[in-house]
Design an enzyme around this catalytic site. Sequence first.
Site, short mmCIF file in Angstrom:
data_model
loop_
_atom_site.label_atom_id
_atom_site.label_comp_id
_atom_site.label_asym_id
_atom_site.label_seq_id
_atom_site.Cartn_x
_atom_site.Cartn_y
_atom_site.Cartn_z
N THR A 60 0.88 7.58 -5.95
CA THR A 60 -0.28 6.81 -6.36
C THR A 60 -0.79 6.01 -5.19
O THR A 60 -0.36 6.20 -4.07
CB THR A 60 0.10 5.87 -7.51
N THR A 77 -6.37 -4.74 -5.67
CA THR A 77 -7.66 -4.79 -4.94
C THR A 77 -8.77 -4.84 -5.98
O THR A 77 -9.10 -5.89 -6.49
CB THR A 77 -7.81 -3.61 -3.96
N LYS A 132 -0.41 -0.41 -8.11
CA LYS A 132 -1.82 -0.79 -8.04
C LYS A 132 -2.63 0.47 -7.81
O LYS A 132 -2.15 1.45 -7.23
CB LYS A 132 -2.07 -1.82 -6.95
#
Length: 426
Positions: free
Chosen positions: A213, A176, A202
């Site tokens: 995460t 993103t 990510k």
Amino acid sequence: MGSATLRCIRKFSGNNNMSEKQGYTVVDGGSIITPKGFTSGGLHCGLKKTDRNDLGAIVCEVPAAAAAVYTTNVFQAAPLKVTRESLANGTLRAVIVNSGNANACTGEQGEADAYEMRAAAANHLGVAENDVAVASTGVIGELLKMDCVRSGVAGLPEKLSGGAGGAEEFCQAILTTDLVKKESCVQVQVDGKTVTIAGAAKGSGMIHPNMATMLGFMTTDAAIDAEDLHSLLRAATNVTFNMITVDGDTSTNDMLVAMASGLAENGKLNRLHPDWDAFAAGFTFVCETLAKAIARDGEGANHLIEVQVNGAVHDEAAAAIAKTVVGSSLVKSAVFGADANWGRIIAAVGRAGVPVSPDRVDISLGSIAVLKQSSPVAFDEELALAYLQGDTVLITVDLHDGDGKATAWGCDLTYDYVRINAAYRT
């Protein structure tokens, strides 16, 4: 390749000498599909306003033992419910991931869309629905553009590859606000067989995990049961992904999924296996590498901050202090300004909510001692300025209260963080 990417690779490629002592070897250029049995790919289907990839998949050619950990945020996105259901039997064949839309706080329609996404992936990949995990990341509160998802999923099978291109397309599909992809890969010998462990992740903002995460994916060709894989995943998460923070916010979509194909043909791993420690060390290294890469790529960040706390009454106390220091907006701002203001650090130590003897704390910035026994130490301000202008800043805190220790990672707080998040949705 941009300088930010080069910096990330230099910092997180690992210490080969140290890794060999711990029983694993870092694989340069390894990826999520280096372990036997995995392919991956990605494409742009229209969920993002740009033409960057926004849909990807990892596929295993055999039923893989699988495990996952999820966000502790009360408001959990629809894909998490679907993935939990798929993982009930401890196996997966595929993970389907989209970026650009979190499918979070989207009500019954969002849940129906997540199930449809799973069904479409199963259909086009030729696997059972309950063998597909679903993950999403992006803007909260907007319905998925299901026409884009449907067409994208239909085109995914031809994009799957066991080569470098497939891994690259997948990594790009999950980003993103990230500036760089995050990958890590190691190999370890188990029963004389070469076992590979790899990961991709990510994450850049909304990072303060309480389980994992933002989105992380682990693959291995080791033979291991789902229960033992889950136990290892949780243990590794606690000392890696749970020890990073960018901005103190825990996402609605955090998920870390691990899949083990078993195609390395080793004897099944568990805690009693003689090669377990080496395997666990390699697995944890991959998690740590990805976690540090996320912290380093924090939105607008210029510096990676590592906080090492020693001498706490126990490890849990050390972890609480380390995360409090690295998450302090004042500490983060001081690092951004290259200001050796140790007062920000000691204040964070004192508010962490754990026992500390206030008269015997030592603090150092790199090798520069700034506090001894809770008293100021004269230091060279110019030398400290030069150190704080480097790529990575190490803050060491020694409490002299016990044997507890922990390490946490974060990043500095810059003007760009506000700029990025002020216009994230628009």
